[in-house]
Design a protein around this motif. Structure first.
Motif, short mmCIF file in Angstrom:
data_model
loop_
_atom_site.label_atom_id
_atom_site.label_comp_id
_atom_site.label_asym_id
_atom_site.label_seq_id
_atom_site.Cartn_x
_atom_site.Cartn_y
_atom_site.Cartn_z
N ASP A 234 0.86 -1.18 0.00
CA ASP A 234 0.00 0.00 0.00
C ASP A 234 0.90 1.23 0.00
O ASP A 234 1.69 1.44 0.92
N GLY B 250 -0.44 4.39 -0.56
CA GLY B 250 -1.28 5.56 -0.38
C GLY B 250 -1.30 6.09 1.04
O GLY B 250 -0.87 5.42 1.98
N ARG C 152 -3.81 6.39 2.83
CA ARG C 152 -4.72 5.59 3.65
C ARG C 152 -3.95 4.49 4.40
O ARG C 152 -4.29 4.17 5.54
N GLU D 143 -7.64 5.17 10.20
CA GLU D 143 -8.02 4.96 8.80
C GLU D 143 -9.43 5.45 8.53
O GLU D 143 -9.76 5.84 7.40
N LEU E 93 -10.22 8.47 6.47
CA LEU E 93 -10.05 8.46 5.01
C LEU E 93 -10.84 7.32 4.38
O LEU E 93 -10.45 6.80 3.35
N SER E 94 -11.94 6.95 4.97
CA SER E 94 -12.69 5.78 4.50
C SER E 94 -13.22 5.95 3.08
O SER E 94 -13.48 4.96 2.40
N ARG E 95 -13.37 7.18 2.64
CA ARG E 95 -13.88 7.40 1.27
C ARG E 95 -12.77 7.51 0.23
O ARG E 95 -13.04 7.68 -0.95
N ILE E 96 -11.55 7.44 0.70
CA ILE E 96 -10.41 7.51 -0.23
C ILE E 96 -9.94 6.10 -0.56
O ILE E 96 -9.77 5.27 0.33
N ASP E 97 -9.75 5.82 -1.83
CA ASP E 97 -9.33 4.49 -2.26
C ASP E 97 -7.89 4.20 -1.83
O ASP E 97 -7.05 5.11 -1.74
N ASN E 98 -7.64 2.91 -1.58
CA ASN E 98 -6.27 2.48 -1.33
C ASN E 98 -5.46 2.56 -2.63
O ASN E 98 -6.02 2.46 -3.73
N LYS E 99 -4.17 2.71 -2.49
CA LYS E 99 -3.29 2.71 -3.65
C LYS E 99 -2.29 1.58 -3.48
O LYS E 99 -1.43 1.62 -2.60
#
Length: 432
Positions: free
Chosen positions: A134, A136, A138, A147, A150-156
């Motif tokens: 990961d 990102g 997040r 975490e 940032l629940s609405r942000i996608d993992n990278k």
């Protein structure tokens, strides 16, 4: 054969420092790290490090479950039955977490914020594999326990097959797949990646490249980085690489080194290559001579078009550009110029003297940069020849050299000006 089944997915951060319990309910330590056998395709976890000062491992087969309370073993713990870290294994937390890696798919340098693992079953066997890292923000927040912010942000994620760690591992770990993937990267991408590394990482990474990769990447770097990299190499390798680089770039690099270092590298280079570089180093920084390269295509005027194409095949690999071909006599005096297109469409038996243009735009090695720029721009040229007082060709200056002079920080992509010039040349334009 049974299908692969995913029994559970988790992050390294979710297990780190969690307590470990054996079958009798005894707490025998914490999860400090995980050992992994790395092959960059399906890296498998082989054991758990359960004590900070003890390198011994609990075999992964002993772990039967885990949750927010910790890990549980399927057997009574016995320190005598633990195993050491083998030569083909490494600790993933120590090796990857918070470290920079190369994302081979994205051609960039990234930082690992967390590690994604899966518990899978295949043919009645269960094992844990590293799926991705990961990169990102997040992943960073997950490790901090926040975490949810940032629940609405996608993992990278970067998949394990695209990971190229920078830090060294044991010598027995295989890098065949990673090296093959590195070969797929454009030299400019490798150059960008290297320029983002720190001093030590640059040296180690360059050592992992083969000579041609190192040469291609160095050619794309900024001058200060080139100088730093050459300074870090042993002199034999540095001289070998300078021999294969364009002579004008080698001259620029050597001009930034100490006199003693520069002379030693020139001494180690092949005499012909060293002579070309010395010739370029004699010109002042603000002159045309400092911009030119000696790697151009010069063809005798008595050749036919067919013979010239054969000769071009031999000379092209060493030339800076082949869009313009310069016609010369026995003394390298410039007689004319023609475009590659004009040569290709000519009848095979036509001599070059009947194809070439004799009205030639040319410059002196002592002309200043402003004059060079004006000429390149006025005539929309890809290159302009540099001649001495006797009209002998000394080298050429390409449009890319001028663009680098005007826009030293431009992206390493083909410029709009270059594209226009190539379209013009393709329609039959020449340096007239």
């Amino acid at each position: 054969m049974n299908d692969l089944k995913v029994l559970g997915e988790f992050y390294f951060s979710q297990l780190s420092n969690k307590p470990i319990w054996d079958a009798k309910g005894r707490r025998i330590g914490r999860l400090y790290d995980m050992a992994i056998r790395w092959d960059s395709v399906s890296p498998q976890v082989t054991g758990i490090r359960y004590a900070k000062r003890i390198p011994a491992l609990i075999p992964i087969e002993w772990v039967v479950s885990w949750d927010s309370e910790g890990l549980r073993l399927n057997t009574t713990f016995d320190a005598l039955l633990t195993c050491p870290l083998h030569d083909d294994e490494t600790f993933i937390g120590k090796w990857l977490l918070d470290k920079q890696i190369i994302d081979l798919e994205g051609s960039r340098l990234v930082r690992v914020n967390d590690i994604s693992l899966s518990w899978v079953s295949h043919d009645d066997h269960q094992f844990v594999v590293l799926v991705a890292v990961d990169i990102g923000v997040r992943g960073l927040f997950r490790r901090l326990g926040i975490e949810f912010l940032l629940s609405r942000i996608d993992n990278k994620f970067v998949g394990s097959q695209y990971i190229k760690p920078l830090e060294s591992r044991t010598s027995s770990l295989q890098l065949t797949r990673e090296k093959e993937q590195l070969r797929q990267l454009h030299p400019a991408d490798i150059a960008d990646i290297i320029e983002e590394m720190d001093y030590k990482q640059r040296a180690n990474f360059l050592d992992a490249l083969d000579s041609q990769q190192a040469i291609d990447a160095l050619t794309e770097m900024e001058l200060d980085t080139q100088v730093e990299m050459i300074n870090q190499m042993d002199e034999d390798r540095a001289s070998d690489i300078l021999e294969e680089m364009p002579a004008d770039q080698a001259a620029d690099i050597l001009g930034e080194l100490s006199s003693a270092k520069s002379e030693e590298l020139l001494r180690l280079m092949e005499s012909e290559d060293a002579e070309d570089v010395r010739e370029l180093m004699q010109y002042e920084d603000d002159t045309a001579g400092s911009l030119m390269t000696t790697e151009y295509v010069g063809l005798p005027f008595w050749l036919t078009a067919e013979q010239a194409i054969d000769e071009l095949r031999r000379l092209a690999p060493e030339a800076e550009t082949i869009y313009y071909l310069y016609v010369v006599d026995e003394q390298e005096i410039l007689e004319g110029v023609l475009s590659l297109r004009e040569l290709i469409i000519a009848s095979p038996e036509t001599p070059l003297k009947d194809l070439m243009h004799t009205k030639i735009v040319k410059i002196s090695p002592y002309d200043d940069h402003e004059k060079v720029t004006d000429i390149i721009h006025k005539y929309g040229l890809l290159a302009v020849p540099v001649v001495n007082d006797q009209d002998q060709v000394l080298g050429i200056i390409t449009v890319d050299d001028v663009l680098e002079l005007l826009m030293p920080d431009r992206p390493r992509v083909e410029s709009h000006t270059t594209l226009i010039a190539r379209r013009r040349e393709a329609k039959g334009g020449h340096s007239e």
